[in-house]
Design a protein around this motif. Structure first.
Motif: not given
Length: 668
Positions: A38-44, A180-183, A299-301, A323-330
């Motif tokens: 969830g830290a953005g490896k693909t973007i990097c 706050g980058y991960l939940s 990769d699902v938010e 890690g599937r659940a650690l992307r921050p929710l709205i």
């Protein structure tokens, strides 16, 4: 590098990219780089790829799953604004594209590989040690290599020294959560976890057929459904099952209760899989059940809950699942992690500091498991796969022992080797899975909160008692002795903060913390029992001293009353309960009786005069087991005016936490 076309890089991502580039500049050709899920490896790695494109060099991205391939293609084309070639079965190739994304299963068998490649990126690089990856990398001896993963740990424990020259470790998951980058998350678990006794351990994980048998025998599909309804009924959920069929069965029972749920496995058609995932993203499906599909590259938010019914021995798999659940929710709500296994105790939680290395893990000879074999060609040590443990042929020795002969492929050099096992040391023969009846797990939230004050108290104690250089066992003993009166108030979260303070090199923080936590509760319980015993003996001694005092003081009875028979002095009434515990929880006891009186004044009056607290014990889930001692009398029947649930609810209010009430009779 400050900006891409659509994405603003975060500070930790910029640092990570610069560390990778500096490693190449220092002469390291192959770099393994870690970032949490969830830290953005693909973007990097897309940002790094853009630098090679600007320099006129091509980029090859290798992945091992459909979702990873699709994710890489989408991000690369979106950010780089260029056409992407795909090397995959049944996909029309585009050899003129400067960026190629390849399935390892396809490209490892191709002879006409892409040319002018300056950078090879391996997604989920902890899989990259197999011979198929090595064949592709050998075809690009002058290209830079970048492996990316959240968990740089080989499944066979042998390390990455033979494949990568340097390791770049990124920001920790704990820091990403704090920023706050991960939940953040809440953990719900049970003391009655699934028993894995007798299940075969393969090279990667438990054997799925045996695992499913053990899980199905211990926890029913209805219990899984009810647990989800109680703790996560409003959440988008991913359920990790013990086998493919187990996953299908879970999905069926959810659908029978009119809950939108679908199952995924490796046999699900690609178009059907894409459709199911798209519906899940849009909220048209609330639950996805799976076996070994959603742990990587999903990769699902918006995933609010992970429910794990799959015991595992793989730290990598466990962290990928969580890690599937650690992307921050709205909504910024903490993620809900429900573990019906003991994975969390053994393998830890996602916010722990972990020590990654290219070096192989040390093998503890005393606990060495069966199954390591040595390649006769390259001397690589590894465990054979489960299907490789099936014998090719067998023979009987002179002493009557049955020998099995097997063939395995060395994951390092790719050569086929023969090895043998006997009926005594092959786990496929003579071993039986332990079948247990349903465990009926009582799920509770695990208290992971940490008191900064308590941590500071421990640190001050270590300094003042000159224990900085003492053995960890001595420091823990000092903690128990110093804080014995309130050791039961230490949460598991407190112990997770204490362990790194005492043992900075400790690898399994949560496992160690849990052991210390349980020992603390046991020490506290034993202390209360010892104090109660001492108090009881003191009361007996006082009663015995009364007639001795009369004799010592030579008290004379007047003559006029000499022949009058006097009744022996009455024994002072002994109150029910244990005084020390009554004193400690007096406010909670009185408040509970006040609430009890609203339900039954008669029951409240009886307990006020004939009852008392005998024990108040915390469980691992921070719930309370409250034992009330009552005198045996005719009035005890008034306890039947209320149900067990009423007592539990009322005392939970009085003690301000979940409580279970039990009664203990005291006889005349």
């Amino acid at each position: 590098m400050e900006k891409t076309n659509f994405y603003q890089l975060r500070d930790y991502q910029k640092l990570w990219i610069n560390q990778v580039i500096n490693s190449w500049k220092q002469g390291n050709r192959a770099v393994l780089a870690q970032l949490p899920t969830g830290a953005g490896k693909t973007i990097c790695f897309v940002s790094i790829a853009s630098l090679f494109l600007k320099a006129g060099e091509g980029v090859l991205v290798i992945a091992h799953r459909l979702e990873l391939i699709e994710q890489a293609v989408n991000k690369l084309s979106h950010i780089l604004q260029t056409e992407i070639g795909i090397i995959k079965y049944k996909v029309t190739p585009k050899p003129n594209c400067r960026v190629q994304v390849a399935s390892i299963q396809t490209i490892s068998h191709k002879k006409d590989l892409p040319q002018n490649i300056g950078l090879v990126i391996i997604d989920e690089a902890h899989h990259a040690t197999t011979s198929s990856y090595r064949r592709v990398l050998d075809a690009y001896p002058s290209a830079k290599i970048l492996g990316v993963t959240a968990t740089p740990k080989r499944l066979d424990g042998q390390g990455f020294k033979d494949l990568f020259d340097d390791l770049v470790v990124g920001v920790s998951a704990a820091e990403l959560i704090s920023r706050g980058y991960l939940s953040s998350f809440k953990l719900f678990a049970t003391d009655k976890s699934i028993d894995t006794t007798g299940i075969t351990k393969g090279k990667i994980d438990f054997l799925s057929t045996e695992l499913a048998l053990a899980v199905n025998s211990q926890i029913s599909l209805e219990e899984i459904l009810n647990i989800w309804k109680k703790y996560a009924s409003e959440e988008q959920t991913v359920i990790f099952a013990a086998s493919v069929q187990h996953s299908r069965n879970i999905a069926q029972i959810f659908r029978r209760h009119h809950i939108k749920c679908e199952h995924l496995d490796s046999d699900t058609r690609p178009d059907e899989r894409a459709s199911i995932i798209e519906k899940y993203r849009d909220g048209k499906i609330q639950i996805l059940t799976n076996y070994q599909i959603i742990s990587e590259g999903f990769d699902v938010e918006g995933i609010g809950c992970v429910l794990c019914v799959r015991p595992t021995i793989s730290e990598t798999l466990w962290l990928q699942m969580l890690g599937r659940a650690l992307r921050p929710l709205i909504t910024r709500k903490p993620a809900t992690l429900i573990d019906l296994t003991d994975n969390w105790k053994r393998l830890g939680l996602p916010d722990e500091k972990r020590k990654w290395s290219l070096e192989p893990l040390p093998i503890n000879q005393s606990n060495r498991e069966w199954g390591l074999i040595k390649c006769t060609h390259c001397t690589h040590i590894f465990r054979p796969l489960n299907d490789e443990l099936k014998p090719q042929y067998s023979e009987i020795t002179n002493n009557g022992t049955l020998l099995y002969y097997h063939l395995a492929i060395c994951p390092s050099c790719g050569q086929e080797i023969e090895f043998q096992t006997s009926e005594h040391n092959n786990p496929h023969y003579g071993k039986r899975v332990k079948i247990k009846t349903s465990i009926h797990p009582e799920i509770q939230e695990i208290d992971l909160t940490t008191s900064p004050v308590r941590k500071r108290e421990i640190y001050n104690m270590i300094i003042t008692k000159n224990l900085k250089n003492a053995k960890p066992s001595e420091i823990y003993k000092a903690i128990y002795m110093t804080f014995i009166e309130k050791i039961s108030e230490f949460t598991l979260g407190d112990w997770r903060a204490i362990v790194p303070l005492v043992e900075p090199q400790e690898r399994w923080i949560t496992k160690k913390a849990y052991e210390l936590y349980v020992e603390g509760l046991n020490r506290h319980k034993n202390r209360l029992a010892a104090l109660a015993f001492r108090e009881k003996n003191r009361q007996k001694e006082l009663l015995q001293k009364v007639p001795q005092q009369v004799a010592q003081e030579n008290i004379k009875i007047p003559q006029t009353t000499k022949n009058i028979k006097t009744a022996p002095p009455e024994k002072p009434p002994e109150k029910a309960g244990i005084p020390l515990i009554e004193k400690k929880y007096d406010k909670q006891w009185q408040l509970s009786l006040q609430h009890l009186a609203k339900q039954s004044q008669e029951t409240a009056n009886f307990l006020q005069h004939n009852g008392g607290l005998f024990a108040v014990e915390k469980t691992i889930t921070q719930a309370l087991n409250i034992t009330i001692e009552v005198w045996k009398s005719d009035e005890i029947k008034c306890l039947k005016l209320l149900h067990q649930e009423d007592f539990n609810r009322i005392f939970s209010i009085g003690f301000n936490q979940a409580a279970k009430v039990m009664f203990r009779l005291k006889w005349d």
